[in-house]
Scaffold this active site. Structure first.
Site, PDB file in Angstrom:
ATOM      1  CB  CYS A   1      -7.241  -3.663   1.211  1.00 33.41           C
ATOM      2  SG  CYS A   1      -6.212  -2.303   1.683  1.00 33.41           S
TER       3      CYS A   1
ATOM      4  CB  CYS B   1      -4.053  -4.008   3.340  1.00 36.84           C
ATOM      5  SG  CYS B   1      -5.464  -2.978   3.733  1.00 36.84           S
TER       6      CYS B   1
END
Lengths: 105, 270
Positions: free
Chosen positions: A30, A33
Site C-alpha cells: 500500500c 501506507c
C-alpha cells in the site's frame, strides 16, 4: 517505548496497559501506507513514554484487521485505556494526528 | 529515489514543466497515465498551437513526450493517490510505490467527473480509489469497479486475480452508492449490485483528494503568477488551474510552473 509491531497475541494486553494508544493498520503493498509510515515513526519517538504507537500488518494479522473491521488502509485507530476512541482513514498530516494525541493525553 | 521535482500529469502542461525543470539542471519524474489515455490524444486536429498548425492531438503529445525524454525527464505510469509534506520533502504515492521530491508540479488536467451521491460519505468505508491498496482486504468477496480507461480494466483484472468477484462498470454516466454504516450497493445506469467494496478508478483524483487543504476557486486550483498554490512547494499548471483549456496555455503555464518548482527545489537544498 519506540514503535511497536503488534500482533494478535498480546494486542489486547498492550493496548489496555497504555493510557493512550495509536495503532496504524497497514500493508506492504500500500503506497499511501508507506507515505504515512515516517510520520507514525516520528510520533512514536516524540510520544515515547506518553502514548503507545504501534503498527499492525493487515496481511500477516488478518484476524486483527477483521476484528476491527478495517475496510481501507491506512487506518489509524486511537484507544484510551483499551477502548476505541476514534479512527482516521487515509493519509493525514502529522499536525492532525498530533492534535488528536494532545487532546487525549 | 528522491527527485528535485515530481510532475503529476503527462499532458502539455506537465511535459512542458518537465522540460523546463531539466533546463534548470534539476532532476524530474513525470507520473502519468499512458499517453493514449490523455484527453488530447483523441483530438483530430489542433490548429491554434503556434508554429505547428494542423497536427493531431496524438502527434503533439508524442512530440512533447519525446522532447521531455530527450531533456532527461524520467517517467512512471500510474495514478498519484496521496501527497504528504514532511519536513522539506513531499512524499507522493503511486500505486504501491512512494517517491519524494522537494517540489511538486500538479498538472493532472481537469477532474471531469463530479463525485457520485454517497461517494464522499463512504470513502474509506467500502469505497476506495486504490485497488492495489485495499483489494487484499476483500479477497473472496464481491466487489464493484467503476472504470474509465484501459488502466482501470487492468486494475479490475488484478482484483480478480487475487480472488475478488468483480462486477465491472465501463464508463457509466451516473452512479449512486448506498448502504448502512458501510457502503453495500452500487447502482450505475439502472443496474444495481451488492458489493463489499466499490472501487472508483477515475483517470485522475480531484486535487483536493490528493492535496488536502489546497486552495481552489470555482473548481480550479488557485495559483499566482509564478503558478504557486497556497501549499509551500506545490505548483500547478494547465487545465487544472482553469480556462481556457488549450494546449498553448497549458504549455506556457507548464514552463512557468517548471521554472518556479526548480527554483524552489534549489532553495530547499541550500
Amino acid at each position: 517505548m519506540a514503535l511497536q509491531h503488534l500482533t494478535a497475541e498480546g494486542f489486547d494486553e498492550a493496548i489496555s496497559a497504555a493510557p493512550l494508544a495509536m495503532v496504524d493498520f497497514w500493508a506492504t503493498w500500500c503506497g499511501p501506507c508507506k507515505i504515512l509510515s515516517p510520520v507514525v515513526e516520528k510520533l512514536a519517538e516524540e510520544y515515547d513514554g506518553k502514548a503507545l504507537v504501534g503498527k499492525v500488518d493487515t496481511d500477516s494479522e488478518m484476524s486483527l484487521a477483521q476484528r476491527f473491521g478495517i475496510s481501507a488502509i491506512p487506518t489509524l485507530i486511537f484507544f484510551k485505556n483499551g477502548a476505541e476512541l476514534k479512527r482516521s482513514v487515509g493519509v493525514v498530516s502529522e499536525d492532525a494526528l498530533k492534535a488528536i494525541l494532545e487532546e487525549n493525553l | 529515489m528522491a527527485y528535485d521535482v515530481i510532475v503529476i500529469g503527462g499532458g502539455p502542461a506537465g511535459l512542458s514543466a518537465a522540460v523546463n525543470v531539466r533546463a534548470r539542471g534539476r532532476s524530474v519524474l513525470v507520473v502519468s497515465n499512458p499517453l493514449e489515455e490523455n484527453p488530447l490524444w483523441k483530438a483530430e486536429r489542433v490548429d491554434n498551437y503556434l508554429g505547428l498548425p494542423g497536427l493531431s492531438g496524438a502527434e503533439l503529445l508524442e512530440r512533447f513526450q519525446a522532447h521531455a525524454l530527450q531533456a532527461g525527464a524520467e517517467f512512471r505510469t500510474g495514478r498519484v493517490l496521496n501527497a504528504l509534506a514532511m519536513g522539506s520533502d513531499w512524499y507522493v504515492s503511486i500505486g504501491s510505490d512512494v517517491e519524494s521530491a522537494k517540489a511538486i508540479v500538479l498538472a493532472g488536467g481537469v477532474a471531469r467527473a463530479k463525485k457520485f451521491p454517497g461517494e464522499a460519505e463512504y470513502l474509506g468505508k467500502g469505497v476506495s480509489y486504490c485497488a492495489t491498496c485495499d483489494g487484499m482486504l476483500y479477497r473472496n468477496k464481491p466487489v464493484a469497479v467503476v472504470g474509465y480507461s484501459e488502466s482501470a480494466k487492468k486494475e479490475a483484472e488484478f482484483l480478480a486475480s487475487i480472488g475478488c468477484t468483480v462486477t465491472y462498470f465501463d464508463r457509466p454516466k451516473q452512479c449512486e452508492i448506498t448502504g448502512g454504516e458501510k457502503a453495500e450497493r452500487l447502482k450505475c445506469d439502472g443496474q444495481t449490485v451488492e458489493a463489499a467494496c466499490i472501487f472508483l478508478l477515475r483517470p485522475a483524483l480531484a486535487p483536493t483528494d490528493v492535496f488536502p487543504g489546497i486552495g481552489m476557486e470555482n473548481g480550479y486550483v488557485l495559483v499566482d503568477r509564478t503558478m504557486a498554490t497556497n501549499l509551500p512547494g506545490v505548483f500547478a499548471a494547465g487545465d487544472c488551474t482553469g480556462t481556457p483549456l488549450q494546449v498553448s496555455s497549458a504549455a506556457g503555464e507548464g514552463l512557468v510552473a517548471g521554472q518556479s518548482a526548480a527554483k524552489y527545489a534549489a532553495e530547499q537544498m541550500k
